[in-house]
Design a protein around this motif. Structure first.
Motif, PDB file in Angstrom:
ATOM      1  N   UNK A 161       0.842  -1.205   0.000  1.00 17.82           N
ATOM      2  CA  UNK A 161       0.000   0.000   0.000  1.00 17.82           C
ATOM      3  C   UNK A 161       0.879   1.257   0.000  1.00 17.82           C
ATOM      4  N   UNK A 162       2.001   1.206   0.718  1.00 18.29           N
ATOM      5  CA  UNK A 162       2.924   2.354   0.720  1.00 18.29           C
ATOM      6  C   UNK A 162       3.426   2.649  -0.692  1.00 18.29           C
ATOM      7  N   UNK A 163       3.704   1.584  -1.460  1.00 24.14           N
ATOM      8  CA  UNK A 163       4.156   1.762  -2.850  1.00 24.14           C
ATOM      9  C   UNK A 163       3.050   2.410  -3.693  1.00 24.14           C
ATOM     10  N   UNK A 164       1.805   1.952  -3.504  1.00 21.72           N
ATOM     11  CA  UNK A 164       0.680   2.559  -4.240  1.00 21.72           C
ATOM     12  C   UNK A 164       0.553   4.043  -3.905  1.00 21.72           C
ATOM     13  N   UNK A 165       0.683   4.371  -2.616  1.00 22.39           N
ATOM     14  CA  UNK A 165       0.564   5.777  -2.196  1.00 22.39           C
ATOM     15  C   UNK A 165       1.713   6.617  -2.761  1.00 22.39           C
ATOM     16  N   UNK A 166       2.900   6.032  -2.780  1.00 19.17           N
ATOM     17  CA  UNK A 166       4.043   6.771  -3.332  1.00 19.17           C
ATOM     18  C   UNK A 166       3.848   7.030  -4.825  1.00 19.17           C
ATOM     19  N   UNK A 167       3.339   6.032  -5.539  1.00 17.70           N
ATOM     20  CA  UNK A 167       3.141   6.200  -6.984  1.00 17.70           C
ATOM     21  C   UNK A 167       2.036   7.204  -7.295  1.00 17.70           C
ATOM     22  N   UNK A 168       1.126   7.394  -6.329  1.00 16.80           N
ATOM     23  CA  UNK A 168       0.075   8.408  -6.501  1.00 16.80           C
ATOM     24  C   UNK A 168       0.527   9.766  -5.945  1.00 16.80           C
ATOM     25  N   UNK A 169       1.802   9.840  -5.543  1.00 17.08           N
ATOM     26  CA  UNK A 169       2.383  11.041  -4.943  1.00 17.08           C
ATOM     27  C   UNK A 169       1.624  11.484  -3.684  1.00 17.08           C
ATOM     28  N   UNK A 170       1.244  10.498  -2.871  1.00 15.46           N
ATOM     29  CA  UNK A 170       0.488  10.797  -1.644  1.00 15.46           C
ATOM     30  C   UNK A 170       1.177  10.302  -0.379  1.00 15.46           C
ATOM     31  N   UNK A 171       2.291   9.596  -0.538  1.00 13.26           N
ATOM     32  CA  UNK A 171       2.920   9.015   0.648  1.00 13.26           C
ATOM     33  C   UNK A 171       3.401  10.093   1.624  1.00 13.26           C
ATOM     34  N   UNK A 172       3.810  11.242   1.090  1.00 10.04           N
ATOM     35  CA  UNK A 172       4.325  12.317   1.957  1.00 10.04           C
ATOM     36  C   UNK A 172       3.269  12.829   2.943  1.00 10.04           C
ATOM     37  N   UNK A 173       1.974  12.650   2.598  1.00 13.73           N
ATOM     38  CA  UNK A 173       0.921  13.105   3.517  1.00 13.73           C
ATOM     39  C   UNK A 173       0.090  11.928   4.048  1.00 13.73           C
ATOM     40  N   UNK A 174       0.762  10.787   4.189  1.00  9.08           N
ATOM     41  CA  UNK A 174       0.093   9.574   4.671  1.00  9.08           C
ATOM     42  C   UNK A 174       0.830   9.006   5.876  1.00  9.08           C
ATOM     43  N   UNK A 175       0.085   8.261   6.691  1.00  9.98           N
ATOM     44  CA  UNK A 175       0.681   7.489   7.781  1.00  9.98           C
ATOM     45  C   UNK A 175       0.009   6.122   7.791  1.00  9.98           C
ATOM     46  N   UNK A 176       0.825   5.073   7.820  1.00  7.38           N
ATOM     47  CA  UNK A 176       0.293   3.707   7.809  1.00  7.38           C
ATOM     48  C   UNK A 176       0.556   3.064   9.168  1.00  7.38           C
ATOM     49  N   UNK A 177      -0.505   2.776   9.889  1.00  4.78           N
ATOM     50  CA  UNK A 177      -0.396   2.091  11.178  1.00  4.78           C
ATOM     51  C   UNK A 177      -0.520   0.592  10.919  1.00  4.78           C
ATOM     52  N   UNK A 178       0.469  -0.171  11.380  1.00  7.92           N
ATOM     53  CA  UNK A 178       0.466  -1.617  11.158  1.00  7.92           C
ATOM     54  C   UNK A 178       0.472  -2.311  12.516  1.00  7.92           C
ATOM     55  N   UNK A 179      -0.560  -3.106  12.791  1.00 12.68           N
ATOM     56  CA  UNK A 179      -0.663  -3.755  14.095  1.00 12.68           C
ATOM     57  C   UNK A 179      -0.828  -5.258  13.964  1.00 12.68           C
ATOM     58  N   UNK A 180      -0.373  -5.951  14.997  1.00 13.45           N
ATOM     59  CA  UNK A 180      -0.549  -7.394  15.052  1.00 13.45           C
ATOM     60  C   UNK A 180      -0.481  -7.811  16.515  1.00 13.45           C
ATOM     61  N   UNK A 181      -1.066  -8.949  16.808  1.00 11.85           N
ATOM     62  CA  UNK A 181      -1.006  -9.517  18.155  1.00 11.85           C
ATOM     63  C   UNK A 181       0.397 -10.033  18.460  1.00 11.85           C
ATOM     64  N   UNK A 182       1.105 -10.431  17.415  1.00 10.14           N
ATOM     65  CA  UNK A 182       2.355 -11.172  17.541  1.00 10.14           C
ATOM     66  C   UNK A 182       3.569 -10.238  17.420  1.00 10.14           C
ATOM     67  N   UNK A 183       4.317 -10.030  18.530  1.00 13.96           N
ATOM     68  CA  UNK A 183       5.448  -9.086  18.473  1.00 13.96           C
ATOM     69  C   UNK A 183       6.584  -9.544  17.563  1.00 13.96           C
ATOM     70  N   UNK A 184       6.722 -10.863  17.364  1.00  8.44           N
ATOM     71  CA  UNK A 184       7.813 -11.366  16.519  1.00  8.44           C
ATOM     72  C   UNK A 184       7.618 -10.981  15.057  1.00  8.44           C
ATOM     73  N   UNK A 185       6.374 -11.109  14.568  1.00 10.20           N
ATOM     74  CA  UNK A 185       6.141 -10.731  13.160  1.00 10.20           C
ATOM     75  C   UNK A 185       6.231  -9.214  12.987  1.00 10.20           C
ATOM     76  N   UNK A 186       5.853  -8.458  14.041  1.00 13.59           N
ATOM     77  CA  UNK A 186       5.970  -6.995  13.969  1.00 13.59           C
ATOM     78  C   UNK A 186       7.430  -6.569  13.818  1.00 13.59           C
ATOM     79  N   UNK A 187       8.311  -7.239  14.565  1.00 12.48           N
ATOM     80  CA  UNK A 187       9.739  -6.918  14.449  1.00 12.48           C
ATOM     81  C   UNK A 187      10.247  -7.203  13.044  1.00 12.48           C
ATOM     82  N   UNK A 188       9.761  -8.297  12.455  1.00 14.51           N
ATOM     83  CA  UNK A 188      10.159  -8.628  11.077  1.00 14.51           C
ATOM     84  C   UNK A 188       9.634  -7.565  10.111  1.00 14.51           C
TER      85      UNK A 188
END
Length: 270
Positions: free
Chosen positions: A115-142
């Motif tokens: 999704x970040x790539x899509x936003x960058x290609x639409x020239x919108x990433x500079x005014x975007x924030x992507x919150x990514x959450x998960x129950x599992x801290x190990x996958x979050x670190x990855x």
């Protein structure tokens, strides 16, 4: 060897009492299948020994969480879905002064980077924030590291092209020692955080929420609770994207939404 139903209930209660993780709303069939797999994989023959290990060994408990909550994910998975995001959803978000996206159950982060790539290609990433959450801290670190196996890039590049991508996909990462590290201009617009869809509350207002192929592991009550949480977190005229086998229909908030064509994307209309 398989674990009995009453033993499974004991395990769920013990985990909740010891760690505060609530697996009671998970689909029993899916939960049991994954616990059975772990039990046999690690050579247990005695359920009491397994229960004591889970209860007293925090490192082992983390391994169990990883096994149970693992989601199969890839970049631009279901290219038709990403094409709709690219051509129909993101252009409507462009009119907003700031764009907030929430990836709930983000696993190892492939979807967030897509999704970040899509936003960058639409020239919108500079005014975007992507919150990514998960129950599992190990996958979050990855996910935070933005490093993926280089051999996956051929498949990801094909998915990207099928989703309407026009660039050379390799411009988004640098290759080193068999791994692909994605550019920091993508990851610096991401916030990674642990969040439990079962027990945690809404933490912001979002224009786009993606929770794909997570709800299929939940029972009906927990699905309804998660969808209500998304409804509380979504701005009016915002979008909710679910997995191919998931739906807002028959949920307590279904009247607030209209579905976009056949893709599993709903617009909040009231």
């Amino acid at each position: 060897m398989t674990i009995e139903d009453r033993q499974l209930e004991l395990l769920i209660n013990d985990i909740y009492d010891t760690y505060g993780y609530d697996f009671s709303g998970y689909s029993r069939a899916s939960f049991k299948r994954r616990v059975d797999r772990l039990y046999n994989l690690d050579g247990f023959t005695n359920f009491s020994a397994f229960l004591i290990k889970v209860r007293t060994d925090e490192v082992y408990f983390k391994r169990m969480v990883e096994e149970i909550t693992v989601n199969v994910t890839e970049m631009f998975r279901d290219p038709a879905f990403y094409n709709v995001l690219r051509t129909e959803i993101i252009p409507t978000l462009a009119t907003k002064p700031f764009i907030r996206c929430w990836h709930a159950g983000c696993s190892t982060g492939e979807e967030v980077y897509s999704v970040a790539i899509l936003l960058q290609e639409a020239n919108l990433l500079h005014k975007s924030l992507l919150y990514a959450t998960d129950l599992n801290p190990l996958v979050l670190n990855a996910a935070k590291k933005g490093v993926f196996n280089l051999r996956m890039m051929k498949q990801y590049s094909e998915n990207y092209m099928a989703a309407g991508g026009k660039e050379d996909f390799s411009k988004y990462y640098s290759a080193n020692h068999g791994f692909a590290k994605f550019n920091e201009e993508l990851s610096q617009k991401m916030v990674f955080s642990q969040h439990n869809l079962v027990s945690d509350r809404s933490f912001n207002e979002f224009d786009l929420i993606l929770c794909r192929n997570v709800l299929i592991y939940f029972d009906k009550d927990l699905q309804d609770r998660a969808i209500t949480l998304f409804d509380e977190s979504l701005s009016l005229l915002g979008y909710l994207a679910l997995g191919t086998k998931e739906t807002v229909k028959f949920s307590p908030v279904q009247r607030n939404y209209e579905q976009l064509r056949k893709e599993k994307i709903w617009k909040k209309i009231r």
